[in-house]
Design an enzyme around this catalytic site. Structure first.
Site, mmCIF file in Angstrom:
data_model
loop_
_atom_site.group_PDB
_atom_site.id
_atom_site.type_symbol
_atom_site.label_atom_id
_atom_site.label_comp_id
_atom_site.label_asym_id
_atom_site.label_seq_id
_atom_site.Cartn_x
_atom_site.Cartn_y
_atom_site.Cartn_z
ATOM 1 N N SER A 52 39.633 31.843 54.003
ATOM 2 C CA SER A 52 40.573 31.543 52.937
ATOM 3 C C SER A 52 40.986 32.769 52.136
ATOM 4 C CB SER A 52 40.014 30.462 52.009
ATOM 5 O OG SER A 52 38.703 30.790 51.598
ATOM 6 N N HIS A 69 39.632 34.107 46.856
ATOM 7 C CA HIS A 69 41.021 33.651 46.904
ATOM 8 C C HIS A 69 41.919 34.551 46.053
ATOM 9 C CE1 HIS A 69 39.649 29.261 47.890
ATOM 10 N NE2 HIS A 69 39.375 30.122 48.850
#
Length: 263
Positions: free
Chosen positions: A185, A238
């Site tokens: 991610s 992230h």
């Protein structure tokens, strides 16, 4: 539009469909195919295939058509990373869980300082996933974003942005939250940031993202920091991935504009 898209893909031309103001638009992913695409388009206008013929072909060659479609949406490195992630998931959950984690976590044994004698650990956590949903979510976005970047900018650019964002996002997550993390991610957010910059004010670009997708990705990031979700999220990875992707995209866009200006 669907008939034309299928015809293009069956001719080996990588295309994608996007919606703008309620109108479907067909975009050519690789400029090198422009001459071939124009020829197929002219043939299609002159002698369009019957819809029922295309339907029969689609039913009889579903697997081969699916494979061709996937091959047209991504390059070699996109395939390699996806297959590697899937292989690691099998090793991690079904064959050798402990050795796999020990080999790929950011720091050996899950604790202690960075071992600079094992540099692969700077990016290897991107191969680890801790649930099937985690795996599917990340692989989908990897394919969607990574495939387009590789086809548009080439394998070297995708390799560079992948490893750059992986190292930055992994280090940030380790520094703020410790070594027990994993997933693609951080890289996905890096590719997202890269796409935003290089396609800025270029709606014709294959990397131009729908506004709804941008809202979803940013909203998901904010929800993670708000800690209202029922899953553990690598929030620092992230954010660091997104920022490093934006930076990398700005560098690439600047260099490409400078190259054009020099001509």
């Amino acid at each position: 539009m669907d008939l034309l898209r299928i015809t293009m893909q069956r001719s080996g031309i990588p295309v994608t469909v996007s919606e703008k103001s309620g109108v479907l638009e067909l975009w050519l992913i690789q400029p090198d195919y422009e001459a071939h695409a124009m020829q197929v388009l002219n043939d299609f206008k002159t002698n369009p295939p019957p819809p029922e013929t295309m339907q029969v072909r689609r039913q009889t060659g579903t697997l081969s058509s699916l494979w061709r479609m996937l091959a047209q949406q991504a390059g070699l490195f996109t395939f390699i990373v996806a297959l590697t992630v899937l292989s690691v998931y099998v090793m991690q959950w079904f064959i050798a869980p402990e050795p796999t984690l020990r080999a790929l976590l950011f720091t050996p044994g899950g604790a202690g300082p960075i071992d600079w004698g094992q540099p692969w650990r700077l990016f290897s956590p991107m191969l680890l996933h801790f649930s099937a949903m985690h795996l599917i979510f990340n692989l989908f976005w990897w394919w969607y974003l990574g495939g387009r970047i590789e086809l548009q900018f080439g394998t070297y650019i995708l390799v560079a942005v992948t490893f750059f964002t992986a190292v930055v996002s992994n280090y940030a997550q380790w520094a703020f939250s410790g070594p027990l993390f994993g997933g693609l991610s951080g890289v996905v957010y890096g590719l997202f940031g890269f796409a935003i910059v290089v396609a800025w004010r270029k709606p014709w670009s294959p990397l131009a993202l729908p506004p709804a997708l941008i809202v979803f990705m940013v909203g998901w990031l904010l929800l993670g920091f708000a800690d209202v979700l029922f899953v553990n999220m690598a929030n620092e990875a992230h954010l660091a991935g997104l920022l490093s992707g934006l930076l990398f995209g700005a560098i690439v866009r600047t260099l490409r504009l400078g190259r054009k200006a020099s001509w």
